[in-house]
Design a protein around this motif. Structure first.
Motif, PDB file in Angstrom:
ATOM      1  N   GLY A 169       0.809  -1.217   0.000  1.00 36.28           N
ATOM      2  CA  GLY A 169       0.000   0.000   0.000  1.00 36.28           C
ATOM      3  C   GLY A 169       0.838   1.259   0.000  1.00 36.28           C
ATOM      4  O   GLY A 169       0.523   2.232  -0.691  1.00 36.28           O
ATOM      5  N   ILE A 170       1.914   1.248   0.752  1.00 33.38           N
ATOM      6  CA  ILE A 170       2.798   2.413   0.802  1.00 33.38           C
ATOM      7  C   ILE A 170       3.556   2.576  -0.506  1.00 33.38           C
ATOM      8  O   ILE A 170       3.733   3.697  -0.997  1.00 33.38           O
ATOM      9  N   GLU A 171       3.981   1.458  -1.094  1.00 38.28           N
ATOM     10  CA  GLU A 171       4.724   1.531  -2.350  1.00 38.28           C
ATOM     11  C   GLU A 171       3.863   2.075  -3.482  1.00 38.28           C
ATOM     12  O   GLU A 171       4.375   2.705  -4.405  1.00 38.28           O
ATOM     13  N   GLU A 172       2.551   1.858  -3.411  1.00 36.08           N
ATOM     14  CA  GLU A 172       1.664   2.332  -4.464  1.00 36.08           C
ATOM     15  C   GLU A 172       1.402   3.832  -4.375  1.00 36.08           C
ATOM     16  O   GLU A 172       0.970   4.441  -5.346  1.00 36.08           O
ATOM     17  N   SER A 174       7.022  25.195   7.172  1.00 34.96           N
ATOM     18  CA  SER A 174       6.490  23.893   7.558  1.00 34.96           C
ATOM     19  C   SER A 174       5.916  23.189   6.345  1.00 34.96           C
ATOM     20  O   SER A 174       5.495  23.826   5.375  1.00 34.96           O
ATOM     21  N   ILE A 175       5.907  21.888   6.425  1.00 36.49           N
ATOM     22  CA  ILE A 175       5.317  21.034   5.398  1.00 36.49           C
ATOM     23  C   ILE A 175       4.348  20.109   6.113  1.00 36.49           C
ATOM     24  O   ILE A 175       4.723  19.428   7.073  1.00 36.49           O
ATOM     25  N   GLU A 176       3.097  20.091   5.658  1.00 37.07           N
ATOM     26  CA  GLU A 176       2.091  19.237   6.279  1.00 37.07           C
ATOM     27  C   GLU A 176       1.582  18.241   5.249  1.00 37.07           C
ATOM     28  O   GLU A 176       1.158  18.608   4.160  1.00 37.07           O
ATOM     29  N   PHE A 177       1.656  16.970   5.622  1.00 36.61           N
ATOM     30  CA  PHE A 177       1.143  15.911   4.756  1.00 36.61           C
ATOM     31  C   PHE A 177      -0.360  15.834   4.967  1.00 36.61           C
ATOM     32  O   PHE A 177      -0.836  15.617   6.070  1.00 36.61           O
ATOM     33  N   ASN A 178      -1.139  16.018   3.909  1.00 32.81           N
ATOM     34  CA  ASN A 178      -2.586  16.083   4.056  1.00 32.81           C
ATOM     35  C   ASN A 178      -3.314  14.960   3.337  1.00 32.81           C
ATOM     36  O   ASN A 178      -4.506  15.067   3.071  1.00 32.81           O
ATOM     37  N   SER A 179      -2.632  13.867   3.043  1.00 26.71           N
ATOM     38  CA  SER A 179      -3.258  12.779   2.296  1.00 26.71           C
ATOM     39  C   SER A 179      -3.196  11.448   3.044  1.00 26.71           C
ATOM     40  O   SER A 179      -3.051  10.395   2.425  1.00 26.71           O
ATOM     41  N   CYS A 180      -3.337  11.499   4.348  1.00 28.01           N
ATOM     42  CA  CYS A 180      -3.273  10.261   5.141  1.00 28.01           C
ATOM     43  C   CYS A 180      -4.315   9.246   4.695  1.00 28.01           C
ATOM     44  O   CYS A 180      -4.042   8.046   4.629  1.00 28.01           O
ATOM     45  N   ASP A 181      -5.526   9.731   4.385  1.00 29.11           N
ATOM     46  CA  ASP A 181      -6.585   8.817   3.957  1.00 29.11           C
ATOM     47  C   ASP A 181      -6.218   8.100   2.671  1.00 29.11           C
ATOM     48  O   ASP A 181      -6.568   6.941   2.480  1.00 29.11           O
ATOM     49  N   TYR A 182      -5.517   8.791   1.783  1.00 27.42           N
ATOM     50  CA  TYR A 182      -5.120   8.179   0.519  1.00 27.42           C
ATOM     51  C   TYR A 182      -4.028   7.125   0.699  1.00 27.42           C
ATOM     52  O   TYR A 182      -3.835   6.282  -0.171  1.00 27.42           O
TER      53      TYR A 182
END
Length: 116
Positions: free
Chosen positions: A56-59, A84-92
């Motif tokens: 899943g992570i590799e995809e 700052s950098i915020e990752f906003n795609s945790c659901d994806y």
């Protein structure tokens, strides 16, 4: 008097050693108690979950800048820096992993109220 002092020191040392042994035993038993109510998972199932997470992570395309929010600031010497950098795609990231796991296992609904 000297003998009684040595006897007391030996007794104290022996009790301290026993206390350390009992504390170690207590720590082991506490860990075992914490594990009692955890659901059991065998090694082969764990390896399947690891594989699903890895796949899943590799995809996921972590290089896609649309997955991040950047906040910039103006430095004291006039340079623009990324504050700052915020990752906003945790659901994806999470959803494909969950789907892979659900496809690999026969999910049993054990969430029904057992007190009925």
């Amino acid at each position: 008097m000297n003998e009684s002092k040595e006897l007391l020191e030996a007794t104290v040392k022996g009790l301290q050693d026993k206390l350390e042994q009992l504390q170690t035993e207590l720590n082991v038993k506490t860990l075992q108690l914490n594990d009692v109510n955890k659901p059991k998972l065998n090694q082969s199932a764990l390896e399947i979950i690891y594989d699903c997470v890895t796949e899943g992570i590799e995809e996921f395309d972590f290089s896609d800048t649309e997955n991040y929010d950047f906040e910039y600031e103006l430095d004291y010497d006039g340079r623009i820096n990324t504050n700052s950098i915020e990752f906003n795609s945790c659901d994806y990231v999470r959803e494909p992993i969950i789907r892979l796991i659900e496809n690999k296992f026969n999910i049993i609904d054990d969430t029904e109220d057992e007190s009925v």
